[in-house]
Scaffold this motif. Structure first.
Motif, PDB file in Angstrom:
ATOM      1  N   LEU A 186       1.062  -0.979  -0.022  1.00  0.00           N
ATOM      2  CA  LEU A 186      -0.049  -0.185  -0.032  1.00  0.00           C
ATOM      3  C   LEU A 186       0.831   1.116  -0.128  1.00  0.00           C
ATOM      4  CD1 LEU A 186      -3.008   1.343   0.350  1.00  0.00           C
ATOM      5  CD2 LEU A 186      -2.461   1.140   2.600  1.00  0.00           C
ATOM      6  N   PHE A 187       0.476   2.113  -0.738  1.00  0.00           N
ATOM      7  CA  PHE A 187       1.241   3.522  -0.865  1.00  0.00           C
ATOM      8  C   PHE A 187      -0.121   4.472  -0.258  1.00  0.00           C
ATOM      9  CE2 PHE A 187       1.708   7.774  -2.559  1.00  0.00           C
ATOM     10  CZ  PHE A 187       3.220   7.802  -2.144  1.00  0.00           C
ATOM     11  N   LEU A 188       0.380   5.312   0.522  1.00  0.00           N
ATOM     12  CA  LEU A 188      -0.590   6.436   0.941  1.00  0.00           C
ATOM     13  C   LEU A 188       0.125   7.660   1.052  1.00  0.00           C
ATOM     14  CD1 LEU A 188      -3.591   7.026   2.358  1.00  0.00           C
ATOM     15  CD2 LEU A 188      -2.248   6.942   4.486  1.00  0.00           C
ATOM     16  N   GLY A 189      -0.277   8.554   0.168  1.00  0.00           N
ATOM     17  CA  GLY A 189       0.130   9.966  -0.147  1.00  0.00           C
ATOM     18  C   GLY A 189      -0.576  11.017  -0.802  1.00  0.00           C
ATOM     19  N   THR A 190       0.022  12.081  -1.576  1.00  0.00           N
ATOM     20  CA  THR A 190      -0.772  12.862  -2.121  1.00  0.00           C
ATOM     21  C   THR A 190      -0.336  12.992  -3.663  1.00  0.00           C
ATOM     22  OG1 THR A 190       0.950  14.631  -1.681  1.00  0.00           O
ATOM     23  CG2 THR A 190      -0.641  14.587  -0.084  1.00  0.00           C
ATOM     24  N   TYR A 191      -1.129  13.303  -4.426  1.00  0.00           N
ATOM     25  CA  TYR A 191      -0.860  13.232  -6.129  1.00  0.00           C
ATOM     26  C   TYR A 191       0.130  14.182  -6.360  1.00  0.00           C
ATOM     27  CZ  TYR A 191      -1.863  13.966 -11.113  1.00  0.00           C
ATOM     28  OH  TYR A 191      -1.506  13.940 -12.311  1.00  0.00           O
ATOM     29  N   ASP A 192       1.171  14.221  -6.980  1.00  0.00           N
ATOM     30  CA  ASP A 192       2.321  14.922  -7.300  1.00  0.00           C
ATOM     31  C   ASP A 192       2.878  14.498  -8.544  1.00  0.00           C
ATOM     32  OD1 ASP A 192       4.159  13.007  -6.057  1.00  0.00           O
ATOM     33  OD2 ASP A 192       4.026  14.549  -4.134  1.00  0.00           O
ATOM     34  N   TYR A 193       4.168  15.006  -8.629  1.00  0.00           N
ATOM     35  CA  TYR A 193       4.871  14.475  -9.837  1.00  0.00           C
ATOM     36  C   TYR A 193       5.427  13.055  -9.726  1.00  0.00           C
ATOM     37  CZ  TYR A 193       8.986  15.070  -6.827  1.00  0.00           C
ATOM     38  OH  TYR A 193       9.802  14.880  -5.717  1.00  0.00           O
ATOM     39  N   ARG A 194       5.202  12.426  -8.595  1.00  0.00           N
ATOM     40  CA  ARG A 194       5.513  11.065  -8.567  1.00  0.00           C
ATOM     41  C   ARG A 194       4.770  10.199  -8.910  1.00  0.00           C
ATOM     42  NH1 ARG A 194       6.254  10.910  -2.199  1.00  0.00           N
ATOM     43  NH2 ARG A 194       4.445  12.233  -2.526  1.00  0.00           N
ATOM     44  N   PHE A 195       3.540  10.707  -9.453  1.00  0.00           N
ATOM     45  CA  PHE A 195       2.274   9.740  -9.826  1.00  0.00           C
ATOM     46  C   PHE A 195       2.811   8.819 -10.863  1.00  0.00           C
ATOM     47  CE2 PHE A 195      -1.357   8.834 -12.376  1.00  0.00           C
ATOM     48  CZ  PHE A 195      -2.006   8.143 -11.494  1.00  0.00           C
ATOM     49  N   THR A 196       3.469   9.325 -11.830  1.00  0.00           N
ATOM     50  CA  THR A 196       3.796   8.233 -13.029  1.00  0.00           C
ATOM     51  C   THR A 196       4.840   7.161 -12.414  1.00  0.00           C
ATOM     52  OG1 THR A 196       3.793  10.025 -14.628  1.00  0.00           O
ATOM     53  CG2 THR A 196       5.121   7.878 -15.228  1.00  0.00           C
ATOM     54  N   GLN A 197       5.500   7.358 -11.465  1.00  0.00           N
ATOM     55  CA  GLN A 197       6.446   6.305 -10.677  1.00  0.00           C
ATOM     56  C   GLN A 197       5.612   5.339  -9.996  1.00  0.00           C
ATOM     57  OE1 GLN A 197       9.455   7.650  -8.265  1.00  0.00           O
ATOM     58  NE2 GLN A 197      10.859   5.783  -8.452  1.00  0.00           N
ATOM     59  N   ILE A 198       4.567   6.070  -9.162  1.00  0.00           N
ATOM     60  CA  ILE A 198       3.586   5.313  -8.385  1.00  0.00           C
ATOM     61  C   ILE A 198       2.886   4.353  -9.090  1.00  0.00           C
ATOM     62  CG2 ILE A 198       1.768   5.551  -6.877  1.00  0.00           C
ATOM     63  CD1 ILE A 198       2.854   8.191  -5.922  1.00  0.00           C
ATOM     64  N   LYS A 199       2.167   4.792 -10.146  1.00  0.00           N
ATOM     65  CA  LYS A 199       1.476   4.191 -10.939  1.00  0.00           C
ATOM     66  C   LYS A 199       2.310   2.811 -11.468  1.00  0.00           C
ATOM     67  CE  LYS A 199      -1.512   4.424 -14.969  1.00  0.00           C
ATOM     68  NZ  LYS A 199      -2.124   5.284 -16.066  1.00  0.00           N
ATOM     69  N   GLN A 200       3.537   3.367 -12.069  1.00  0.00           N
ATOM     70  CA  GLN A 200       4.123   2.004 -12.634  1.00  0.00           C
ATOM     71  C   GLN A 200       4.621   1.121 -11.637  1.00  0.00           C
ATOM     72  OE1 GLN A 200       8.387   3.150 -13.150  1.00  0.00           O
ATOM     73  NE2 GLN A 200       8.525   1.644 -14.843  1.00  0.00           N
ATOM     74  N   ILE A 201       4.774   1.351 -10.462  1.00  0.00           N
ATOM     75  CA  ILE A 201       5.460   0.321  -9.379  1.00  0.00           C
ATOM     76  C   ILE A 201       3.936  -0.357  -8.908  1.00  0.00           C
ATOM     77  CG2 ILE A 201       6.131   0.115  -7.161  1.00  0.00           C
ATOM     78  CD1 ILE A 201       8.120   2.457  -7.655  1.00  0.00           C
ATOM     79  N   ILE A 202       2.871   0.527  -8.745  1.00  0.00           N
ATOM     80  CA  ILE A 202       1.724  -0.449  -8.428  1.00  0.00           C
ATOM     81  C   ILE A 202       1.073  -1.500  -9.588  1.00  0.00           C
ATOM     82  CG2 ILE A 202      -0.972  -0.115  -7.961  1.00  0.00           C
ATOM     83  CD1 ILE A 202       0.888   0.685  -5.608  1.00  0.00           C
ATOM     84  N   GLN A 203       1.348  -1.304 -10.800  1.00  0.00           N
ATOM     85  CA  GLN A 203       1.120  -1.912 -11.914  1.00  0.00           C
ATOM     86  C   GLN A 203       2.094  -3.136 -11.945  1.00  0.00           C
ATOM     87  OE1 GLN A 203       1.163   0.618 -15.277  1.00  0.00           O
ATOM     88  NE2 GLN A 203      -0.986   1.152 -15.104  1.00  0.00           N
ATOM     89  N   GLN A 204       3.402  -3.052 -11.631  1.00  0.00           N
ATOM     90  CA  GLN A 204       4.194  -3.980 -11.730  1.00  0.00           C
ATOM     91  C   GLN A 204       3.966  -4.996 -10.677  1.00  0.00           C
ATOM     92  OE1 GLN A 204       7.886  -1.190 -13.330  1.00  0.00           O
ATOM     93  NE2 GLN A 204       8.492  -3.269 -12.880  1.00  0.00           N
ATOM     94  N   LEU A 205       3.688  -4.489  -9.397  1.00  0.00           N
ATOM     95  CA  LEU A 205       3.473  -5.477  -8.529  1.00  0.00           C
ATOM     96  C   LEU A 205       2.125  -6.281  -8.765  1.00  0.00           C
ATOM     97  CD1 LEU A 205       4.429  -2.913  -5.619  1.00  0.00           C
ATOM     98  CD2 LEU A 205       5.514  -5.074  -6.017  1.00  0.00           C
ATOM     99  N   ASN A 206       1.078  -5.366  -9.171  1.00  0.00           N
ATOM    100  CA  ASN A 206      -0.097  -6.325  -9.549  1.00  0.00           C
ATOM    101  C   ASN A 206      -0.072  -7.126 -10.565  1.00  0.00           C
ATOM    102  OD1 ASN A 206      -2.519  -5.321  -7.975  1.00  0.00           O
ATOM    103  ND2 ASN A 206      -1.671  -3.553  -8.419  1.00  0.00           N
ATOM    104  N   HIS A 207       1.032  -7.030 -11.582  1.00  0.00           N
ATOM    105  CA  HIS A 207       1.467  -8.313 -12.609  1.00  0.00           C
ATOM    106  C   HIS A 207       2.089  -9.276 -12.050  1.00  0.00           C
ATOM    107  CE1 HIS A 207       1.239  -4.755 -15.864  1.00  0.00           C
ATOM    108  NE2 HIS A 207       0.133  -5.268 -15.849  1.00  0.00           N
ATOM    109  N   GLN A 208       2.517  -9.014 -11.029  1.00  0.00           N
ATOM    110  CA  GLN A 208       3.360 -10.288 -10.096  1.00  0.00           C
ATOM    111  C   GLN A 208       2.360 -11.033  -9.256  1.00  0.00           C
ATOM    112  OE1 GLN A 208       7.045  -7.799  -8.324  1.00  0.00           O
ATOM    113  NE2 GLN A 208       7.015  -9.947  -7.582  1.00  0.00           N
ATOM    114  N   GLY A 209       1.023 -10.507  -9.545  1.00  0.00           N
ATOM    115  CA  GLY A 209      -0.071 -11.298  -8.664  1.00  0.00           C
ATOM    116  C   GLY A 209      -0.107 -10.593  -7.128  1.00  0.00           C
ATOM    117  N   LYS A 210       0.192  -9.460  -6.951  1.00  0.00           N
ATOM    118  CA  LYS A 210       0.187  -8.826  -5.534  1.00  0.00           C
ATOM    119  C   LYS A 210      -1.189  -8.036  -5.745  1.00  0.00           C
ATOM    120  CE  LYS A 210       3.840 -11.441  -4.768  1.00  0.00           C
ATOM    121  NZ  LYS A 210       3.593 -12.664  -3.902  1.00  0.00           N
ATOM    122  N   ASN A 211      -1.651  -7.826  -4.390  1.00  0.00           N
ATOM    123  CA  ASN A 211      -2.572  -6.778  -4.398  1.00  0.00           C
ATOM    124  C   ASN A 211      -2.194  -5.748  -3.886  1.00  0.00           C
ATOM    125  OD1 ASN A 211      -5.006  -5.521  -3.898  1.00  0.00           O
ATOM    126  ND2 ASN A 211      -5.580  -6.667  -1.909  1.00  0.00           N
TER     127      ASN A 211
END
Length: 350
Positions: free
Chosen positions: A166-191
């Motif tokens: 889980l990532f908890l924070g505010t929307y800022d310039y880091r969003f692209t990286q946050i989205k990428q990491i969340i997607q990659q972890l879900n591709h691994q079968g993680k929630n």
């Protein structure tokens, strides 16, 4: 008689309440709390609202700011002097208030909770204080600040985690990286999930998905641990040019949770253990399954104790940096050459 302490901080998501409770619980000081941005003013009528608009437009003055300044002054002036003054975010205070604080303080502390590169105007406040703290090691080296890491204030939140990551924070310039990491972890079968805050309804509408949700309001700092307790692993995405660690690694330590972080500087800390902490780099494609399946490795008690709120309070309020002038038999608190005052104490001979 109790020592008098003046604590000044902004009201940023109730973070000041955690520090205030620490000062109240772990010192014997009588604490006067002043919010540097928390005193709202309600117009008496429509005429006063119009008057304030005119004053701002023509004279660059603001009734609301005048009211806030008046309240702050009243609170600060409860005592003629204070044994210790601690200010979080001194850049939010006017030079007049900084000068007043310097005159009232037997010993004064400035704490910079963000790096100088992130928040402008912090360096200019340094001459008003006896000692300066920062969690950013680069700033400490460059500007002669005293390094003090963050802390944890809650331990072992008991719950059955809903998320793997889980990532908890505010929307800022880091969003692209946050989205990428969340997607990659879900591709691994993680929630894996990101909970973000943004006032912009268009951003919330555009980016909301099954794995990225937006919050209606920012979660108060003291309540964040309840959300962090609802995940197996905490995700930490550090800000650019930031060498110091945010609160998330310490939060993870207190809750005995594993951590995935993008901050490589975490390797230099004594609590770093690759069994508990995975460092995500630009070349990372996945997190080893073993990181999810192996148990959390307990951190030695002495190291855990070092990062508690209690120890943080003691280290902040009991530091001794007195210098001795043998020619005058004086102990004094050193200041910058452009200091606004210097406190001296004459000690008996023999």
């Amino acid at each position: 008689m109790k020592k008098k302490m003046l604590y000044i901080a902004p009201d940023h998501y109730d973070f000041y309440k955690v520090i205030l409770k620490g000062f109240q619980d772990f010192t014997d000081h009588s604490v006067v709390m002043v919010l540097s941005n928390g005193y709202s003013y309600h117009y008496k009528n429509l005429g006063e609202r119009c008057l304030n608009f005119f004053l701002k437009l023509c004279f660059h003055t603001n009734i609301k700011k005048i009211h806030s300044q008046k309240v702050i002054l009243q609170k600060i002036n409860q005592y003629p002097t204070y044994d210790i003054v601690y200010v979080n975010r001194p850049d939010m205070l006017s030079t007049e208030l900084l000068a007043l604080i310097a005159q009232k303080a037997t010993f004064s502390i400035a704490h910079y909770w963000d790096s100088f590169s992130k928040i402008k105007g912090q360096k200019e406040t340094m001459p008003y204080f006896d000692i300066h703290y920062s969690f950013d090691q680069n700033d400490c080296t460059q500007y002669g600040l005293h390094f003090t890491p963050n802390f944890y204030f809650t331990e072992n939140h008991s719950s059955k985690p809903q998320y793997d990551v889980l990532f908890l924070g505010t929307y800022d310039y880091r969003f692209t990286q946050i989205k990428q990491i969340i997607q990659q972890l879900n591709h691994q079968g993680k929630n894996a999930k990101a909970l973000l805050f943004s006032k912009d309804k268009n951003i919330r509408k555009k980016h909301t998905s099954q794995k990225i949700s937006f919050l209606d309001k920012i979660i108060p700092f003291p309540e964040i641990v309840a959300h962090s307790g609802n995940t197996q692993i905490i995700l930490d995405i550090h800000h650019r040019n930031q060498s110091g660690l945010s609160f998330r690694p310490f939060e993870a330590m207190g809750l005995k949770k594993k951590l995935i972080t993008t901050n490589p500087h975490i390797k230099t800390y004594d609590f770093y253990n690759p069994n508990n902490i995975f460092i995500w780099t630009n070349t990372t494609l996945s997190v080893p399954d073993s990181f999810f399946t192996t148990p959390y490795t307990e951190i030695p008690i002495a190291i855990r104790q070092k990062y508690t709120l209690e120890n943080w309070v003691h280290s902040i309020t009991t530091i001794k940096i007195f210098h001795y002038d043998a020619t005058k038999n004086l102990f004094y608190l050193p200041r910058h050459q452009s200091a606004h005052r210097r406190h001296q104490t004459t000690l008996p001979t023999g």
